[in-house]
Scaffold this motif. Sequence first.
Motif, PDB file in Angstrom:
ATOM      1  N   UNK A  59      74.313   9.959  22.249  1.00 51.63           N
ATOM      2  CA  UNK A  59      74.890  10.850  21.240  1.00 51.63           C
ATOM      3  C   UNK A  59      73.811  11.472  20.345  1.00 51.63           C
ATOM      4  N   UNK A  60      72.703  10.762  20.130  1.00 55.12           N
ATOM      5  CA  UNK A  60      71.594  11.315  19.342  1.00 55.12           C
ATOM      6  C   UNK A  60      70.756  12.269  20.186  1.00 55.12           C
ATOM      7  N   UNK A  61      70.538  11.919  21.453  1.00 52.78           N
ATOM      8  CA  UNK A  61      69.759  12.772  22.352  1.00 52.78           C
ATOM      9  C   UNK A  61      70.442  14.121  22.539  1.00 52.78           C
ATOM     10  N   UNK A  62      71.763  14.106  22.624  1.00 48.51           N
ATOM     11  CA  UNK A  62      72.525  15.344  22.819  1.00 48.51           C
ATOM     12  C   UNK A  62      72.424  16.296  21.632  1.00 48.51           C
ATOM     13  N   UNK A  63      72.010  15.803  20.498  1.00 46.88           N
ATOM     14  CA  UNK A  63      71.885  16.648  19.314  1.00 46.88           C
ATOM     15  C   UNK A  63      70.583  17.445  19.290  1.00 46.88           C
ATOM     16  N   UNK A  64      69.669  17.134  20.187  1.00 53.59           N
ATOM     17  CA  UNK A  64      68.419  17.891  20.241  1.00 53.59           C
ATOM     18  C   UNK A  64      68.733  19.312  20.699  1.00 53.59           C
ATOM     19  N   UNK A  65      68.113  20.317  20.093  1.00 54.26           N
ATOM     20  CA  UNK A  65      68.419  21.710  20.468  1.00 54.26           C
ATOM     21  C   UNK A  65      68.265  21.987  21.965  1.00 54.26           C
ATOM     22  N   UNK A  66      67.307  21.364  22.612  1.00 52.83           N
ATOM     23  CA  UNK A  66      67.076  21.598  24.034  1.00 52.83           C
ATOM     24  C   UNK A  66      68.208  21.088  24.910  1.00 52.83           C
ATOM     25  N   UNK A  67      68.961  20.138  24.394  1.00 51.62           N
ATOM     26  CA  UNK A  67      70.009  19.514  25.200  1.00 51.62           C
ATOM     27  C   UNK A  67      71.422  19.788  24.705  1.00 51.62           C
ATOM     28  N   UNK A  68      71.543  20.266  23.494  1.00 48.33           N
ATOM     29  CA  UNK A  68      72.863  20.476  22.898  1.00 48.33           C
ATOM     30  C   UNK A  68      73.745  21.365  23.773  1.00 48.33           C
ATOM     31  N   UNK A  69      73.199  22.425  24.307  1.00 45.35           N
ATOM     32  CA  UNK A  69      73.967  23.368  25.122  1.00 45.35           C
ATOM     33  C   UNK A  69      73.644  23.251  26.608  1.00 45.35           C
ATOM     34  N   UNK A  70      72.834  22.290  26.987  1.00 46.22           N
ATOM     35  CA  UNK A  70      72.426  22.152  28.387  1.00 46.22           C
ATOM     36  C   UNK A  70      73.535  21.452  29.168  1.00 46.22           C
ATOM     37  N   UNK A  71      74.118  22.129  30.159  1.00 42.36           N
ATOM     38  CA  UNK A  71      75.223  21.515  30.895  1.00 42.36           C
ATOM     39  C   UNK A  71      74.795  20.319  31.757  1.00 42.36           C
ATOM     40  N   UNK A  72      73.491  20.144  31.938  1.00 46.02           N
ATOM     41  CA  UNK A  72      72.985  19.026  32.726  1.00 46.02           C
ATOM     42  C   UNK A  72      72.506  17.867  31.846  1.00 46.02           C
ATOM     43  N   UNK A  73      72.740  17.913  30.546  1.00 40.33           N
ATOM     44  CA  UNK A  73      72.140  16.915  29.659  1.00 40.33           C
ATOM     45  C   UNK A  73      72.433  15.477  30.080  1.00 40.33           C
ATOM     46  N   UNK A  74      73.669  15.165  30.425  1.00 44.41           N
ATOM     47  CA  UNK A  74      73.994  13.793  30.832  1.00 44.41           C
ATOM     48  C   UNK A  74      73.274  13.393  32.120  1.00 44.41           C
ATOM     49  N   UNK A  75      73.196  14.309  33.069  1.00 43.36           N
ATOM     50  CA  UNK A  75      72.476  14.015  34.321  1.00 43.36           C
ATOM     51  C   UNK A  75      70.990  13.803  34.040  1.00 43.36           C
ATOM     52  N   UNK A  76      70.423  14.636  33.196  1.00 39.08           N
ATOM     53  CA  UNK A  76      68.998  14.505  32.866  1.00 39.08           C
ATOM     54  C   UNK A  76      68.746  13.138  32.242  1.00 39.08           C
ATOM     55  N   UNK A  77      69.536  12.760  31.258  1.00 39.71           N
ATOM     56  CA  UNK A  77      69.344  11.462  30.601  1.00 39.71           C
ATOM     57  C   UNK A  77      69.523  10.317  31.592  1.00 39.71           C
ATOM     58  N   UNK A  78      70.507  10.421  32.442  1.00 37.72           N
ATOM     59  CA  UNK A  78      70.767   9.362  33.429  1.00 37.72           C
ATOM     60  C   UNK A  78      69.597   9.227  34.405  1.00 37.72           C
ATOM     61  N   UNK A  79      69.055  10.349  34.851  1.00 38.04           N
ATOM     62  CA  UNK A  79      67.939  10.325  35.803  1.00 38.04           C
ATOM     63  C   UNK A  79      66.693   9.708  35.169  1.00 38.04           C
ATOM     64  N   UNK A  80      66.454  10.002  33.904  1.00 31.51           N
ATOM     65  CA  UNK A  80      65.241   9.486  33.264  1.00 31.51           C
ATOM     66  C   UNK A  80      65.395   8.071  32.711  1.00 31.51           C
ATOM     67  N   UNK A  81      66.610   7.580  32.588  1.00 30.08           N
ATOM     68  CA  UNK A  81      66.782   6.201  32.126  1.00 30.08           C
ATOM     69  C   UNK A  81      66.681   5.273  33.338  1.00 30.08           C
ATOM     70  N   UNK A  82      65.792   4.327  33.261  1.00 25.84           N
ATOM     71  CA  UNK A  82      65.528   3.428  34.395  1.00 25.84           C
ATOM     72  C   UNK A  82      66.775   2.668  34.827  1.00 25.84           C
ATOM     73  N   UNK A  83      67.647   2.351  33.876  1.00 25.60           N
ATOM     74  CA  UNK A  83      68.842   1.573  34.224  1.00 25.60           C
ATOM     75  C   UNK A  83      70.069   2.451  34.490  1.00 25.60           C
ATOM     76  N   UNK A  84      69.900   3.779  34.425  1.00 21.37           N
ATOM     77  CA  UNK A  84      71.007   4.691  34.698  1.00 21.37           C
ATOM     78  C   UNK A  84      72.025   4.814  33.585  1.00 21.37           C
TER      79      UNK A  84
END
Length: 189
Positions: A59-84
């Motif tokens: 919820x905090x990561x999504x507030x970043x301007x680069x991700x707020x409107x990015x339709x892939x934000x959840x996928x990006x975070x999931x891919x970069x988090x080692x535990x998914x």
Amino acid sequence: MGNKVVTFTEEQFDAYQDCTHFTKKDILRIFQRFHKLQPNVIPEEMSEEIASTLKMSTCFLEEMPEFKENPFNQRIFRVFSADGSAELTFNEFLDMFSVFSDSAPRELKIAYAFKIYDFDEDKELGRSDLNKTLRCLTRNELTEDEIDFVVDKVLEEGDFDQKGSLSYMEFEHIISRDPDFLSMFHIRI
């Protein structure tokens, strides 16, 4: 003499510089962005243990301007988090920024784009993955028929082995011909 907070040890800086595309100044700038997302939770001094275990909530990561409107934000975070989980440690946050940096090699960006578009994580971009990717890219503005048409065309053009999906190599071939890919797959720090 003022008290100067030491955020990282020299060993941490060396390790970060070895595995990213950043200078010490860049690393500190990225840390400041991470810290500002939850200043009451993220300490100013980042031990190796804290940098690799303390997670930032989505919820905090999504507030970043680069991700707020990015339709892939959840996928990006999931891919970069080692535990998914889509929650990121500082190390994962730094890796994400490194891949999206101007200095990251095209091949690395393509590899991560493939992972992001591979929604079912089966190491192939099947019809479902391409459908979801297209929906995200067009923000659901296409009809079902239009989506099916585009997916058919992508597979017709890129699915050389006729399996009904794109392998990494086939995806790489398609992306390598896109002159706008690098400019779209990038975040400024």
